[in-house]
Design a protein around this motif. Structure first.
Motif, PDB file in Angstrom:
ATOM      1  N   GLY A 134       0.880  -1.274   0.141  1.00  0.00           N
ATOM      2  CA  GLY A 134      -0.067  -0.017  -0.077  1.00  0.00           C
ATOM      3  C   GLY A 134       0.910   1.291   0.135  1.00  0.00           C
ATOM      4  O   GLY A 134       0.304   2.352  -0.362  1.00  0.00           O
ATOM      5  N   ASP A 135       2.012   1.303   0.432  1.00  0.00           N
ATOM      6  CA  ASP A 135       2.962   2.350   0.261  1.00  0.00           C
ATOM      7  C   ASP A 135       3.703   2.777  -1.237  1.00  0.00           C
ATOM      8  O   ASP A 135       4.218   2.006  -1.523  1.00  0.00           O
ATOM      9  N   VAL A 136       2.870   3.676  -1.504  1.00  0.00           N
ATOM     10  CA  VAL A 136       3.498   4.091  -3.094  1.00  0.00           C
ATOM     11  C   VAL A 136       5.081   4.290  -3.178  1.00  0.00           C
ATOM     12  O   VAL A 136       5.741   3.921  -4.307  1.00  0.00           O
ATOM     13  N   GLY A 137       5.545   4.776  -2.122  1.00  0.00           N
ATOM     14  CA  GLY A 137       6.975   5.065  -2.429  1.00  0.00           C
ATOM     15  C   GLY A 137       7.708   3.874  -2.413  1.00  0.00           C
ATOM     16  O   GLY A 137       8.741   3.591  -3.149  1.00  0.00           O
ATOM     17  N   LYS A 138       7.218   2.875  -1.615  1.00  0.00           N
ATOM     18  CA  LYS A 138       7.903   1.620  -1.552  1.00  0.00           C
ATOM     19  C   LYS A 138       7.678   0.877  -3.179  1.00  0.00           C
ATOM     20  O   LYS A 138       8.896   0.140  -3.544  1.00  0.00           O
ATOM     21  N   VAL A 139       6.422   1.023  -3.463  1.00  0.00           N
ATOM     22  CA  VAL A 139       6.355   0.440  -4.844  1.00  0.00           C
ATOM     23  C   VAL A 139       7.247   1.050  -5.781  1.00  0.00           C
ATOM     24  O   VAL A 139       7.727   0.344  -6.703  1.00  0.00           O
ATOM     25  N   ILE A 140       7.523   2.314  -5.894  1.00  0.00           N
ATOM     26  CA  ILE A 140       8.410   2.874  -6.823  1.00  0.00           C
ATOM     27  C   ILE A 140       9.660   2.662  -6.653  1.00  0.00           C
ATOM     28  O   ILE A 140      10.390   2.544  -7.831  1.00  0.00           O
ATOM     29  N   GLU A 141      10.026   2.366  -5.445  1.00  0.00           N
ATOM     30  CA  GLU A 141      11.449   2.102  -5.110  1.00  0.00           C
ATOM     31  C   GLU A 141      11.688   0.612  -5.577  1.00  0.00           C
ATOM     32  O   GLU A 141      12.714   0.396  -6.425  1.00  0.00           O
ATOM     33  N   ARG A 142      10.757  -0.269  -5.653  1.00  0.00           N
ATOM     34  CA  ARG A 142      10.973  -1.639  -6.145  1.00  0.00           C
ATOM     35  C   ARG A 142      10.874  -1.365  -7.807  1.00  0.00           C
ATOM     36  O   ARG A 142      11.609  -2.475  -8.464  1.00  0.00           O
ATOM     37  N   PHE A 143      10.091  -0.786  -8.354  1.00  0.00           N
ATOM     38  CA  PHE A 143      10.029  -0.620  -9.904  1.00  0.00           C
ATOM     39  C   PHE A 143      11.301  -0.293 -10.486  1.00  0.00           C
ATOM     40  O   PHE A 143      11.824  -0.796 -11.273  1.00  0.00           O
ATOM     41  N   ILE A 144      11.953   0.829  -9.555  1.00  0.00           N
ATOM     42  CA  ILE A 144      13.459   1.255 -10.063  1.00  0.00           C
ATOM     43  C   ILE A 144      14.449   0.162 -10.037  1.00  0.00           C
ATOM     44  O   ILE A 144      15.171   0.129 -10.850  1.00  0.00           O
ATOM     45  N   GLU A 145      14.154  -0.685  -9.002  1.00  0.00           N
ATOM     46  CA  GLU A 145      14.956  -1.749  -8.829  1.00  0.00           C
ATOM     47  C   GLU A 145      14.847  -2.873  -9.769  1.00  0.00           C
ATOM     48  O   GLU A 145      15.773  -3.304 -10.259  1.00  0.00           O
ATOM     49  N   ALA A 146      13.561  -3.108 -10.168  1.00  0.00           N
ATOM     50  CA  ALA A 146      13.251  -4.279 -10.970  1.00  0.00           C
ATOM     51  C   ALA A 146      13.651  -3.601 -12.580  1.00  0.00           C
ATOM     52  O   ALA A 146      14.077  -4.479 -13.412  1.00  0.00           O
ATOM     53  N   ILE A 147      13.475  -2.559 -12.920  1.00  0.00           N
ATOM     54  CA  ILE A 147      13.864  -2.076 -14.344  1.00  0.00           C
ATOM     55  C   ILE A 147      15.440  -2.274 -14.488  1.00  0.00           C
ATOM     56  O   ILE A 147      15.818  -2.432 -15.770  1.00  0.00           O
ATOM     57  N   GLY A 148      16.129  -2.100 -13.490  1.00  0.00           N
ATOM     58  CA  GLY A 148      17.538  -2.256 -13.517  1.00  0.00           C
ATOM     59  C   GLY A 148      18.042  -3.594 -13.938  1.00  0.00           C
ATOM     60  O   GLY A 148      18.996  -3.670 -14.641  1.00  0.00           O
ATOM     61  N   VAL A 149      17.250  -4.710 -13.869  1.00  0.00           N
ATOM     62  CA  VAL A 149      17.329  -6.197 -14.146  1.00  0.00           C
ATOM     63  C   VAL A 149      17.460  -6.052 -15.923  1.00  0.00           C
ATOM     64  O   VAL A 149      18.020  -6.906 -16.435  1.00  0.00           O
ATOM     65  N   PHE A 150      16.606  -5.214 -16.269  1.00  0.00           N
ATOM     66  CA  PHE A 150      16.330  -4.917 -18.037  1.00  0.00           C
ATOM     67  C   PHE A 150      17.236  -4.333 -18.657  1.00  0.00           C
ATOM     68  O   PHE A 150      17.414  -4.144 -19.570  1.00  0.00           O
ATOM     69  N   GLY A 151      18.183  -3.411 -17.667  1.00  0.00           N
ATOM     70  CA  GLY A 151      19.074  -2.702 -18.228  1.00  0.00           C
ATOM     71  C   GLY A 151      19.166  -1.241 -18.308  1.00  0.00           C
ATOM     72  O   GLY A 151      19.734  -0.503 -18.774  1.00  0.00           O
ATOM     73  N   PHE A 152      17.634  -0.751 -17.534  1.00  0.00           N
ATOM     74  CA  PHE A 152      17.525   0.565 -17.573  1.00  0.00           C
ATOM     75  C   PHE A 152      17.789   1.062 -16.077  1.00  0.00           C
ATOM     76  O   PHE A 152      17.645   0.401 -15.274  1.00  0.00           O
ATOM     77  N   THR A 153      18.346   2.244 -16.245  1.00  0.00           N
ATOM     78  CA  THR A 153      18.879   2.975 -15.045  1.00  0.00           C
ATOM     79  C   THR A 153      18.323   3.999 -14.471  1.00  0.00           C
ATOM     80  O   THR A 153      18.474   4.634 -13.342  1.00  0.00           O
ATOM     81  N   ALA A 154      17.378   4.623 -15.292  1.00  0.00           N
ATOM     82  CA  ALA A 154      16.565   6.037 -14.903  1.00  0.00           C
ATOM     83  C   ALA A 154      15.255   5.577 -15.245  1.00  0.00           C
ATOM     84  O   ALA A 154      14.945   5.235 -16.192  1.00  0.00           O
ATOM     85  N   SER A 155      14.352   6.310 -14.654  1.00  0.00           N
ATOM     86  CA  SER A 155      12.722   6.294 -15.218  1.00  0.00           C
ATOM     87  C   SER A 155      12.113   7.531 -14.427  1.00  0.00           C
ATOM     88  O   SER A 155      12.541   8.353 -13.601  1.00  0.00           O
ATOM     89  N   ALA A 156      10.735   7.765 -15.178  1.00  0.00           N
ATOM     90  CA  ALA A 156       9.839   8.696 -14.742  1.00  0.00           C
ATOM     91  C   ALA A 156       8.671   8.281 -15.029  1.00  0.00           C
ATOM     92  O   ALA A 156       8.234   7.532 -16.172  1.00  0.00           O
ATOM     93  N   GLY A 157       7.751   8.712 -14.418  1.00  0.00           N
ATOM     94  CA  GLY A 157       6.382   8.538 -14.533  1.00  0.00           C
ATOM     95  C   GLY A 157       5.168   9.578 -14.417  1.00  0.00           C
ATOM     96  O   GLY A 157       5.641  10.394 -13.428  1.00  0.00           O
ATOM     97  N   GLY A 158       4.568  10.002 -15.130  1.00  0.00           N
ATOM     98  CA  GLY A 158       3.566  11.151 -15.104  1.00  0.00           C
ATOM     99  C   GLY A 158       2.456  11.180 -15.865  1.00  0.00           C
ATOM    100  O   GLY A 158       2.215  10.208 -16.756  1.00  0.00           O
ATOM    101  N   ALA A 159       1.913  12.382 -15.898  1.00  0.00           N
ATOM    102  CA  ALA A 159       0.598  12.676 -16.894  1.00  0.00           C
ATOM    103  C   ALA A 159       0.585  14.155 -16.941  1.00  0.00           C
ATOM    104  O   ALA A 159       1.209  14.813 -16.332  1.00  0.00           O
ATOM    105  N   TRP A 160      -0.405  14.518 -17.871  1.00  0.00           N
ATOM    106  CA  TRP A 160      -0.523  16.025 -18.272  1.00  0.00           C
ATOM    107  C   TRP A 160      -2.081  16.048 -18.924  1.00  0.00           C
ATOM    108  O   TRP A 160      -2.536  15.114 -19.592  1.00  0.00           O
TER     109      TRP A 160
END
Length: 239
Positions: free
Chosen positions: A17-43
């Protein structure tokens, strides 16, 4: 290994339920795919009048500061391309993209000069013209098969939805639009495509009263049309 990392993230996201923890885990997971930076948003909106809501961003500070200082977000080909696509796409696949304007070429040149080798965009489309994007990037070339692209798409949608549902979460370039209960009622039905007369019947009030509330919301949002006001409220998670 990549697919397993993606599945682990999705399972974590489903119960955390903690959004901050979900984002931290997402950043960690995409590193396995070779990506080192990320951003998410809407407009909502376009150009200089665009309103945005950043859910997360771990781009290198010097690159992000330069990106914002040069107002690249207004002409970024990745953002423009996301508006016309439904599925994920890679920066290196956009050579002939229609969204590479003269201004957009400056963004691309700046990104290449910084050293970015690959950026993947995952478009997100929602109600009332809601437009979102999760992007992941690497300073080195990245290769993926179809299954890995699909898992990243699922991961991006999951982290986006978690952040969006946390009303008030993230950074925006607009002050909150505070609605009265009756204004919120009216705007929810506007978002559903109802006319003033139809909303009046549903809420048991006069059409003129409905119109009055909607006009008040437009003034608060600083918009000329009710559709733009709805878009901003959807962006904020208020309707």
């Amino acid at each position: 290994m990549r697919t397993a990392a993606g599945q682990d993230f999705l399972e974590f996201c489903a119960v955390e339920g903690d959004v901050g923890k979900v984002i931290e885990r997402f950043i960690e997971a995409i590193g396995v795919f070779g990506f080192t930076a990320s951003a998410g948003g809407a407009w909502a909106g376009a150009g200089g009048s665009r309103s945005y809501r950043f859910y997360f961003n771990n781009w290198p500070k010097d690159w992000f500061d330069s990106y914002m200082a040069n107002r690249f977000m207004e002409v970024d080909p990745m953002i423009l391309e996301a508006r016309r696509r439904m599925t994920p796409f890679l920066w290196t696949e956009m050579v002939d993209a229609r969204s590479f304007t003269v201004e957009g070429a400056a963004v691309t040149a700046g990104a290449k000069a910084y050293g970015w080798a690959e950026v993947m965009g995952i478009p997100i489309h929602g109600p009332s013209s809601y437009q979102g994007l999760v992007s992941v990037a690497s300073l080195k070339p990245v290769t993926m098969n179809a299954a890995e692209r699909a898992i990243i798409r699922s991961m991006a949608l999951a982290v986006h939805d978690k952040a969006y549902e946390a009303v008030g979460f993230g950074l925006t370039n607009r002050s909150p639009i505070l609605l009265t209960p009756r204004e919120a009622d009216c705007m929810r039905w506007v978002a559903a495509g109802k006319t003033d007369a139809e909303i009046a019947i549903i809420l048991g009030i006069a059409p003129a009263t409905v119109h009055y509330h909607i006009e008040n919301v437009k003034k608060k949002a600083g918009t000329r049309s009710r559709s733009e006001a709805v878009a901003l409220l959807v962006l904020a998670g208020s309707v």
